[in-house]
Structure formats: C-alpha cells, structure tokens
Write an enzyme that holds these catalytic residues in place. Structure first.
Site, PDB file in Angstrom:
ATOM      1  N   PRO A  77       0.816  -1.213   0.000  1.00 27.89           N
ATOM      2  CA  PRO A  77       0.000   0.000   0.000  1.00 27.89           C
ATOM      3  C   PRO A  77       0.849   1.263   0.000  1.00 27.89           C
ATOM      4  O   PRO A  77       1.862   1.362   0.703  1.00 27.89           O
ATOM      5  CB  PRO A  77      -0.815  -0.126   1.290  1.00 27.89           C
ATOM      6  CG  PRO A  77      -0.945  -1.602   1.481  1.00 27.89           C
ATOM      7  CD  PRO A  77       0.360  -2.184   1.009  1.00 27.89           C
ATOM      8  N   CYS A  78       0.410   2.238  -0.791  1.00 27.18           N
ATOM      9  CA  CYS A  78       1.263   3.406  -1.051  1.00 27.18           C
ATOM     10  C   CYS A  78       0.669   4.707  -0.524  1.00 27.18           C
ATOM     11  O   CYS A  78       1.197   5.766  -0.810  1.00 27.18           O
ATOM     12  CB  CYS A  78       1.475   3.546  -2.560  1.00 27.18           C
ATOM     13  SG  CYS A  78      -0.066   3.737  -3.506  1.00 27.18           S
ATOM     14  N   GLN A  79      -0.410   4.628   0.268  1.00 25.20           N
ATOM     15  CA  GLN A  79      -1.082   5.872   0.649  1.00 25.20           C
ATOM     16  C   GLN A  79      -0.162   6.849   1.364  1.00 25.20           C
ATOM     17  O   GLN A  79      -0.272   8.052   1.217  1.00 25.20           O
ATOM     18  CB  GLN A  79      -2.304   5.566   1.525  1.00 25.20           C
ATOM     19  CG  GLN A  79      -3.487   5.033   0.752  1.00 25.20           C
ATOM     20  CD  GLN A  79      -3.424   3.529   0.559  1.00 25.20           C
ATOM     21  OE1 GLN A  79      -2.392   2.907   0.728  1.00 25.20           O
ATOM     22  NE2 GLN A  79      -4.545   2.941   0.183  1.00 25.20           N
ATOM     23  N   PHE A 104       2.947   7.352   0.820  1.00 26.45           N
ATOM     24  CA  PHE A 104       3.903   7.950  -0.105  1.00 26.45           C
ATOM     25  C   PHE A 104       3.231   8.862  -1.114  1.00 26.45           C
ATOM     26  O   PHE A 104       3.842   9.757  -1.669  1.00 26.45           O
ATOM     27  CB  PHE A 104       4.642   6.860  -0.889  1.00 26.45           C
ATOM     28  CG  PHE A 104       5.388   5.890  -0.028  1.00 26.45           C
ATOM     29  CD1 PHE A 104       6.260   6.338   0.946  1.00 26.45           C
ATOM     30  CD2 PHE A 104       5.235   4.531  -0.190  1.00 26.45           C
ATOM     31  CE1 PHE A 104       6.969   5.431   1.738  1.00 26.45           C
ATOM     32  CE2 PHE A 104       5.934   3.625   0.582  1.00 26.45           C
ATOM     33  CZ  PHE A 104       6.795   4.087   1.554  1.00 26.45           C
ATOM     34  N   ASN A 161       5.248   0.829  -6.860  1.00 31.80           N
ATOM     35  CA  ASN A 161       4.662   1.801  -5.936  1.00 31.80           C
ATOM     36  C   ASN A 161       4.499   3.124  -6.670  1.00 31.80           C
ATOM     37  O   ASN A 161       4.850   3.233  -7.852  1.00 31.80           O
ATOM     38  CB  ASN A 161       5.551   1.959  -4.691  1.00 31.80           C
ATOM     39  CG  ASN A 161       4.747   2.156  -3.433  1.00 31.80           C
ATOM     40  OD1 ASN A 161       4.009   3.126  -3.319  1.00 31.80           O
ATOM     41  ND2 ASN A 161       4.875   1.232  -2.480  1.00 31.80           N
TER      42      ASN A 161
END
Length: 369
Positions: A75-77, A79, A114
C-alpha cells in the site's frame, strides 16, 4: 514443453498485475490480498485455491512456496502525493512483509511497484540498505519510474518499479519503451482514450450495479459477478453540477467555469489543482485512474465528448466504472465482485494490465534468453 515460470502476487488487489504477467507467460501459484471484495475478484478470475484472503503478516513462513518470481505493490497511501505523506503510516511498513516472502521463496526475480514518490521516501532508502548488507544482499536492485502510456496503455500513469535480480543471474533491467507521444522508427504512437471507450453508450442505463444473487468466496457472500456493460453505471448529478460540466471543453477544467459557478474554495485558490473538474481528451492518454474517478472534483474524469457548437453533442458526465476498467486495460470478460464503491477502488488501485504485461514479457525473455 517448458513449464511456465511461477509467481507469487503480494498485495494482489483485483489482479491487474497478475493478469499482465499471466499474459506474458507466468503462472500464479500464490496470491495474498486482505480485502475481501478484491480477493474475491482475484479468485473469480484466477481460481480460489491459491488465494490467501488475510493479513499478509499472519501467513507463516511454512506456507510460502518457492517461486521464480514475486510481484506486488505494498500500500502506497503514505507515499502518494494525494495521501497523508505520513512517514509513520503503518501501511508503509508492509514492504517489510514483502521482503520476508522474498527471503523465504528465493525467487530469481522480484518486482516491487509503488507510486513514483516512493523513490524519495525513507522506506526506499531502507530498501536499498537491505540490498547492500541486509536480507536482499543476494539481489541486484534496479529502479526507475515507468509511465504506462509508454508501454501501450491509454493512460499517463507513472509507477516506481524496483526489479531485483538474484546475483547469480544477469541483471534484468527495465523494459524499453514501445510507445511515445511522437512515434519514431521503433516506437508506436501513444494509445488514446478514443481507442478504449469510443462507441460505448453515451447515457448509462442505470446508476446501480445489476441486482443478482451474491457469489461465495472464502466462505462469505459477496456481490457479483459483474462484467462488461454491468459496470457502465452513471450518477445523478444536481443541476448546478451539470451546468458546470457543460462549460468545460476537452482538456479544460475548473478555470473554464464562470465566476457564478465557482465554489468558494476554487475562487480563493487561483492556481494549482488544474485537473479538478477536468474533461479528458479523445486523442490522448487519460490521466491516472484513481480510486474516486467517479467524482469530477477529484480529477480530469469528465467524458471527452464535447462539441463547441452543438450543446446536444456533449456528454456531461464522469466516466463509468466500465470505461475506467478499459482505461486500465482490463478485458470486458473480467469478473468483478463487490459494491460499486469497492469495485471503483479495485480498478483505481490496480496496476494497468498492459504495463504489467510489458514488464512480464521483458523479464521472461531475459530469463529464457
């Protein structure tokens, strides 16, 4: 016949990355996805037997098989430019679970994707340290930002791609681009929004998914299956919103609105957020399809059809789930499970199938060559 190389897909979502790698010739032997609806969509298209619908952290080492390849995007939230940018976001630590799988499965290659901003994060620096003298010291890491439109996807979606190659093999590298805004001798022209959604019904018949008996995955009932035109669902914007849409030409946005249609927040912010309330262009790739593509205030998601001289020849609505899925390169036969909000989230979170396929073909060719 040579057996297809095997892969493990972590944080698999609805399966966009797996589908692309499958098209490139890989076979999934394990997939991990915590969200029930996304995992059900994955299982509907790839089979349920090898899918783990649970928190990746609770899967014991003994359940991790050996594989030729590991793929996935933690999960990239934290970043993302649209996220909290919180370096302490616990979701940013999930890449360490990814490394645990690499350590146990010992793949020839792994691919970690990502958001582009990931390469400027503290977590990325720690990842590089792992390759220098930690759990990844047996791998050569290469990283770059790939833009989906440069690989035949009708969408300008940048993704940070880290490819790790076991040190007893030659480094894989990243796939060469195949498409460009200005085509050349070895480059095709970018794919466009027109190539994906032209000819679909301008007015969706419904604002809701079809009503049908639920399907069962992982012992639970979930809405589905839905596919193709089932996803061509609209919204019921208020009159003021429709008036706003009607003022916005292709490529335009909130700056095309007359003063009386501006919200206070737009009126007080004369610069930035240029994609807000934006209309797509027919003959260019779309912007990034995010999880709330059905909200025009979230980006350039208005349908591209807009005639300057004929108001009756304007499509004043956002793109539908079906159109968004096509812009992500999902086939019309793909089976979706979940509510309309959860399916939108699955579509927006997916890696474009065409981008995954390009990476997969490149890796398979290098491994076999």
């Amino acid at each position: 016949m040579r057996r297809p190389p095997t892969m493990i897909d972590l944080f698999a979502g609805c399966g966009g990355m797996s589908l692309g790698f499958q098209q490139a010739g890989f076979r999934s032997i394990m997939a991990v996805e915590h969200d029930l609806h996304a995992a059900a969509t994955y299982a509907a298209n790839f089979g349920e037997a090898h899918v783990f619908q649970e928190d990746i952290a609770v899967i014991p080492d003994s359940e991790i098989p050996q594989a030729d390849l590991i793929i996935g995007g933690p999960p990239c939230q934290g970043f993302s430019n649209l996220g909290s940018k919180d370096v302490d976001d616990p979701r940013n630590k999930l890449w360490k679970e990814y490394l645990r799988f690499v350590d146990k499965a010992q793949p020839k290659v792994f691919v970690l994707e990502n958001v582009s901003r990931f390469r400027k994060s503290n977590e990325f620096d720690l990842l590089m340290e792992e390759a220098d003298h930690g759990s990844l010291k047996g791998y050569e890491l290469e990283h770059d930002v790939l833009v989906a439109s440069d690989y035949g996807v009708a969408q300008r979606r940048p993704r940070a791609i880290v490819i790790g190659t076991r040190r007893d093999l030659s480094p894989i590298g990243h796939p060469p681009t195949t498409h460009a805004r200005v085509p050349g001798l070895d480059l095709l022209p970018w794919e466009t929004v027109r190539s994906r959604i032209e000819g679909l019904p301008r007015v969706p018949e419904s604002t809701e998914l079809p009503t049908r008996d639920p399907v069962r995955y992982f012992g639970q009932a979930v809405p589905g299956h839905f596919s193709g035109l089932d996803l061509h669902i609209g919204r019921r914007p208020v009159a003021r919103s429709l008036e706003r849409y009607d003022h916005i030409p292709p490529g335009g946005g909130r700056f095309d609105l007359p003063d009386h249609l501006l919200s206070d927040c737009w009126r007080n912010k004369p610069t930035g957020t240029t994609d807000v309330m934006g209309r797509m262009l027919w003959d260019a790739p779309s912007p990034t399809i995010r999880t709330e593509f059905f909200k025009p205030e979230k980006g350039r998601y208005l349908h591209p059809q807009w005639s300057p001289n004929d108001p009756s020849d304007r499509v004043n609505r956002v793109i539908t789930h079906y159109e968004a899925a096509r812009l992500q390169d999902f086939p019309d036969t793909y089976k979706w499970c979940g509510t309309k909000v959860s399916i939108a989230r699955q579509i927006g979170n997916a890696v474009p199938v065409g981008l995954a396929a390009a990476i997969g073909r490149h890796i398979k060719d290098r491994l076999e060559g």
